[in-house]
Design a protein around this motif. Sequence first.
Motif, PDB file in Angstrom:
ATOM      1  N   LYS A   1      -6.034 -14.195 -43.412  1.00 11.69           N
ATOM      2  CA  LYS A   1      -5.015 -15.231 -43.427  1.00 11.69           C
ATOM      3  C   LYS A   1      -5.439 -16.400 -42.553  1.00 11.69           C
ATOM      4  O   LYS A   1      -6.027 -16.214 -41.487  1.00 11.69           O
ATOM      5  N   GLY A   2      -5.126 -17.608 -43.016  1.00  9.52           N
ATOM      6  CA  GLY A   2      -5.452 -18.796 -42.247  1.00  9.52           C
ATOM      7  C   GLY A   2      -4.499 -18.984 -41.086  1.00  9.52           C
ATOM      8  O   GLY A   2      -3.419 -18.379 -41.034  1.00  9.52           O
ATOM      9  N   LYS A   3      -4.895 -19.843 -40.170  1.00  4.96           N
ATOM     10  CA  LYS A   3      -4.072 -20.067 -38.982  1.00  4.96           C
ATOM     11  C   LYS A   3      -2.693 -20.606 -39.329  1.00  4.96           C
ATOM     12  O   LYS A   3      -1.710 -20.321 -38.659  1.00  4.96           O
ATOM     13  N   GLY A   4      -2.625 -21.386 -40.398  1.00  3.94           N
ATOM     14  CA  GLY A   4      -1.338 -21.963 -40.765  1.00  3.94           C
ATOM     15  C   GLY A   4      -0.478 -21.057 -41.619  1.00  3.94           C
ATOM     16  O   GLY A   4       0.667 -21.393 -41.933  1.00  3.94           O
ATOM     17  N   ASP A   5      -0.996 -19.912 -41.999  1.00  2.00           N
ATOM     18  CA  ASP A   5      -0.278 -18.967 -42.851  1.00  2.00           C
ATOM     19  C   ASP A   5       0.674 -18.150 -41.986  1.00  2.00           C
ATOM     20  O   ASP A   5       0.310 -17.661 -40.917  1.00  2.00           O
ATOM     21  N   THR A   6       1.910 -17.997 -42.440  1.00  2.00           N
ATOM     22  CA  THR A   6       2.913 -17.271 -41.644  1.00  2.00           C
ATOM     23  C   THR A   6       2.969 -15.784 -41.982  1.00  2.00           C
ATOM     24  O   THR A   6       3.868 -15.074 -41.537  1.00  2.00           O
ATOM     25  N   ALA A   7       2.016 -15.284 -42.775  1.00  2.00           N
ATOM     26  CA  ALA A   7       2.026 -13.876 -43.167  1.00  2.00           C
ATOM     27  C   ALA A   7       2.049 -12.977 -41.939  1.00  2.00           C
ATOM     28  O   ALA A   7       1.326 -13.182 -40.973  1.00  2.00           O
TER      29      ALA A   7
ATOM     30  N   ALA B   1      -2.028  -7.536 -43.643  1.00  2.00           N
ATOM     31  CA  ALA B   1      -1.560  -6.176 -43.915  1.00  2.00           C
ATOM     32  C   ALA B   1      -0.124  -5.975 -43.431  1.00  2.00           C
ATOM     33  O   ALA B   1       0.696  -5.324 -44.107  1.00  2.00           O
ATOM     34  N   ILE B   2       0.190  -6.512 -42.271  1.00  2.00           N
ATOM     35  CA  ILE B   2       1.530  -6.344 -41.699  1.00  2.00           C
ATOM     36  C   ILE B   2       2.591  -6.996 -42.588  1.00  2.00           C
ATOM     37  O   ILE B   2       3.735  -6.545 -42.651  1.00  2.00           O
ATOM     38  N   GLU B   3       2.202  -8.046 -43.310  1.00  2.00           N
ATOM     39  CA  GLU B   3       3.147  -8.754 -44.184  1.00  2.00           C
ATOM     40  C   GLU B   3       3.812  -7.809 -45.177  1.00  2.00           C
ATOM     41  O   GLU B   3       4.994  -7.970 -45.504  1.00  2.00           O
ATOM     42  N   HIS B   4       3.089  -6.828 -45.700  1.00  2.00           N
ATOM     43  CA  HIS B   4       3.687  -5.911 -46.664  1.00  2.00           C
ATOM     44  C   HIS B   4       3.741  -4.477 -46.124  1.00  2.00           C
ATOM     45  O   HIS B   4       3.606  -3.515 -46.851  1.00  2.00           O
ATOM     46  N   SER B   5       3.907  -4.380 -44.788  1.00  2.00           N
ATOM     47  CA  SER B   5       4.066  -3.079 -44.150  1.00  2.00           C
ATOM     48  C   SER B   5       5.506  -2.948 -43.664  1.00  2.00           C
ATOM     49  O   SER B   5       6.234  -3.928 -43.598  1.00  2.00           O
ATOM     50  N   VAL B   6       5.905  -1.726 -43.320  1.00  2.00           N
ATOM     51  CA  VAL B   6       7.336  -1.506 -43.104  1.00  2.00           C
ATOM     52  C   VAL B   6       7.587  -0.386 -42.099  1.00  2.00           C
ATOM     53  O   VAL B   6       6.802   0.557 -41.978  1.00  2.00           O
TER      54      VAL B   6
ATOM     55  N   GLY C   1       7.982 -15.677 -35.059  1.00  2.00           N
ATOM     56  CA  GLY C   1       6.811 -16.024 -34.269  1.00  2.00           C
ATOM     57  C   GLY C   1       6.022 -14.853 -33.738  1.00  2.00           C
ATOM     58  O   GLY C   1       5.058 -15.034 -33.002  1.00  2.00           O
ATOM     59  N   ARG C   2       6.407 -13.641 -34.100  1.00  2.00           N
ATOM     60  CA  ARG C   2       5.720 -12.446 -33.614  1.00  2.00           C
ATOM     61  C   ARG C   2       5.119 -11.661 -34.785  1.00  2.00           C
ATOM     62  O   ARG C   2       5.639 -11.719 -35.900  1.00  2.00           O
ATOM     63  N   ILE C   3       4.031 -10.940 -34.524  1.00  2.00           N
ATOM     64  CA  ILE C   3       3.448 -10.070 -35.544  1.00  2.00           C
ATOM     65  C   ILE C   3       4.312  -8.818 -35.611  1.00  2.00           C
ATOM     66  O   ILE C   3       4.362  -8.031 -34.661  1.00  2.00           O
ATOM     67  N   GLN C   4       5.012  -8.668 -36.716  1.00  2.00           N
ATOM     68  CA  GLN C   4       6.023  -7.608 -36.794  1.00  2.00           C
ATOM     69  C   GLN C   4       6.230  -7.154 -38.230  1.00  2.00           C
ATOM     70  O   GLN C   4       6.252  -7.965 -39.151  1.00  2.00           O
ATOM     71  N   MET C   5       6.398  -5.846 -38.405  1.00  2.00           N
ATOM     72  CA  MET C   5       6.669  -5.297 -39.730  1.00  2.00           C
ATOM     73  C   MET C   5       8.151  -5.437 -40.054  1.00  2.00           C
ATOM     74  O   MET C   5       8.995  -5.494 -39.161  1.00  2.00           O
ATOM     75  N   ALA C   6       8.440  -5.476 -41.334  1.00  2.00           N
ATOM     76  CA  ALA C   6       9.842  -5.424 -41.755  1.00  2.00           C
ATOM     77  C   ALA C   6      10.425  -4.086 -41.334  1.00  2.00           C
ATOM     78  O   ALA C   6       9.713  -3.076 -41.255  1.00  2.00           O
TER      79      ALA C   6
ATOM     80  N   LYS D   1      16.015   0.288 -28.352  1.00  2.00           N
ATOM     81  CA  LYS D   1      15.086   0.080 -27.249  1.00  2.00           C
ATOM     82  C   LYS D   1      13.720   0.706 -27.554  1.00  2.00           C
ATOM     83  O   LYS D   1      12.670   0.107 -27.290  1.00  2.00           O
ATOM     84  N   GLN D   2      13.748   1.905 -28.130  1.00  2.00           N
ATOM     85  CA  GLN D   2      12.490   2.590 -28.463  1.00  2.00           C
ATOM     86  C   GLN D   2      11.744   1.874 -29.590  1.00  2.00           C
ATOM     87  O   GLN D   2      10.519   1.762 -29.558  1.00  2.00           O
ATOM     88  N   LEU D   3      12.483   1.398 -30.581  1.00  2.00           N
ATOM     89  CA  LEU D   3      11.855   0.634 -31.665  1.00  2.00           C
ATOM     90  C   LEU D   3      11.246  -0.652 -31.135  1.00  2.00           C
ATOM     91  O   LEU D   3      10.128  -1.036 -31.518  1.00  2.00           O
ATOM     92  N   ALA D   4      11.962  -1.324 -30.245  1.00  2.00           N
ATOM     93  CA  ALA D   4      11.462  -2.573 -29.669  1.00  2.00           C
ATOM     94  C   ALA D   4      10.180  -2.332 -28.875  1.00  2.00           C
ATOM     95  O   ALA D   4       9.264  -3.175 -28.874  1.00  2.00           O
ATOM     96  N   ALA D   5      10.090  -1.173 -28.219  1.00  2.00           N
ATOM     97  CA  ALA D   5       8.887  -0.853 -27.445  1.00  2.00           C
ATOM     98  C   ALA D   5       7.668  -0.735 -28.362  1.00  2.00           C
ATOM     99  O   ALA D   5       6.583  -1.223 -28.034  1.00  2.00           O
ATOM    100  N   VAL D   6       7.847  -0.093 -29.525  1.00  2.00           N
ATOM    101  CA  VAL D   6       6.748   0.014 -30.496  1.00  2.00           C
ATOM    102  C   VAL D   6       6.384  -1.363 -31.027  1.00  2.00           C
ATOM    103  O   VAL D   6       5.193  -1.721 -31.130  1.00  2.00           O
ATOM    104  N   GLU D   7       7.406  -2.165 -31.365  1.00  2.00           N
ATOM    105  CA  GLU D   7       7.145  -3.498 -31.921  1.00  2.00           C
ATOM    106  C   GLU D   7       6.469  -4.406 -30.903  1.00  2.00           C
ATOM    107  O   GLU D   7       5.597  -5.213 -31.260  1.00  2.00           O
ATOM    108  N   ASP D   8       6.852  -4.286 -29.633  1.00  2.00           N
ATOM    109  CA  ASP D   8       6.199  -5.086 -28.587  1.00  2.00           C
ATOM    110  C   ASP D   8       4.718  -4.712 -28.471  1.00  2.00           C
ATOM    111  O   ASP D   8       3.852  -5.586 -28.351  1.00  2.00           O
TER     112      ASP D   8
END
Length: 551
Positions: free
Chosen positions: A97-103, A417-422, A108-113, A392-399
């Motif tokens: 993904k390019g720098k300008g791609d929001t995938a 990959a994270i874009e279509h991960s869950v 603003g954080r790298i995060q799964m749905a 709180k536990q979920l947030a710890a994994v996401e952080d």
Amino acid sequence: MEEANELCEAKSKDDVAFEAADLLYFALTKCVAAGVTLEDVEQNLDAKSVKVKRRQGDAKGPWAERAGLTNGINLTNGTAKTDEKKEMLKEAASVPKGKGDTAGLRNGRIQMARYVASEVPQSTVQEALQRPSQRSTEKIMGIVNPIIKAVREGGDAALLKYTHQFEKATSLTSPVLRAPFPQSMMNLPPETIEAIDVSFENIRKFHAAQKEEKPLVVETMPGVVCTRFARPIERVGLYVPGGTAVLPSTALMLGVPAMVAGCKTIVIASPPRADGSITPEIVYVAHKIGAQSIVLAGGAQAVAAMAYGTESVSKVDKILGPGNQFVTAGKMIVSNDTSAGVSIDMPAGPSEVLVVADAAANPAFVASDLLSQAEHGVDSQVVLIAVDLSEKQLAAVEDELHQQASALPRVDIVRGAIEHSVTLVVKDIEEAMRLSNLYAPEHLILQVENAQDVAGLVENAGSVFIGQWTPESVGDYSAGVNHSLPTYGYAKQYSGVNLASYVKHITSSNLTAQGLRNVGGAVMQLAKVEELEAHRRAVSIRLAHLDRVGA
């Protein structure tokens, strides 16, 4: 635009020819200025020729708007669909993904749905678990089929053409490197050689233990002896991906069991670097397993070369190894072509992992396991099934996931990959394992209490990694288990690569005269039911002979 417009307005044959010549002249001038060759144009024409659908002659979005033609036009037949197809193919090719791609970014954080399974419809859960690579199969097949055909008909020339085009290795004049491989191509740091040697030996031990020491012999009734014995597949082709990573580990996983099984001809195919060379790690592994040759090509073109053979590439009987969607599609196509006479190990496509984690799991460990597969390619998918975790536990994994991902050199691949991960939040371990078995992951990691007991609930998975001290990485490299595993949910039907992948089983029957008397009546009666008289007589003639000679 002016020349194209004049061609559109031309009516007579002479006018159309004149304006078309003008348009081609300016088009070729543009190609020369951009460094585009006629081969590049030809490849795009090939791709267009296999499109299942074409636009109905309506203008693409921006041109329609400029020309004032948007009223009543469905723009989804233009730019939107073109962009969608390009994005699908981009996913298939694992382009970062390019720098300008929001995938892969959320707030603003790298995060799964994230979904709470009990709060959304079952259809939403199933859609979230759909592999991204399964959404563009028709388009991928449309691109791969002409490549397979070209290599089958054009041999070395076609194979080299695609290697020049896709790998940019334009200096290559031969698509094959043959053994014995020169030492100069295997010069490696001592620590790398040691790592390969340790992994080689562990993989060899595990696969050698799978060897059948003696044939299976069963006397099904007195005088009727049935036997089954194994023989190695004579010629195997091993696909070792390249592209975004160097993967000598895959050469080990495919090559060591082929060597242990006793396959007579081992061919490795792997994309070369732009200078035409192959990574020394792969050459070293090829040397250790006794490979006959290395095919300097990747993608569907390498699969086709091994399936049909070329002037330089040896035809094989079976193709094994993982790859992107183009490789997987190529394997499926050649295995369905009876004239190729080649089988495949499994539909092993883009990497995937499913991690089951409960409150006892270490958030940093969970995040690292998810990312270890996400960095393979933008077409990879990672899934976290969180068993009754609090916010709180979920947030710890996401952080942890965001922080670790941000520090990775391949962060732009990870984001794809994270874009279509869950993440799926469930109530208990039983629901977690139900969803895991439904998904049938390539890699299943159990970071839960009593993980060994939970492993007893596994019905569908390529390989299982039990407990907090067993990262998936050990299976990828050095533990001894094989990392070439079924993806796309095919773990419901397929095993991962093992020693049996390199052998076929042959059965035999050996009857005495008394054995034929014992079983003959059943054979003749069933042949009679099926009205296959020659079958019945093959037995009755022998029994009559026995009666005559008194045996």
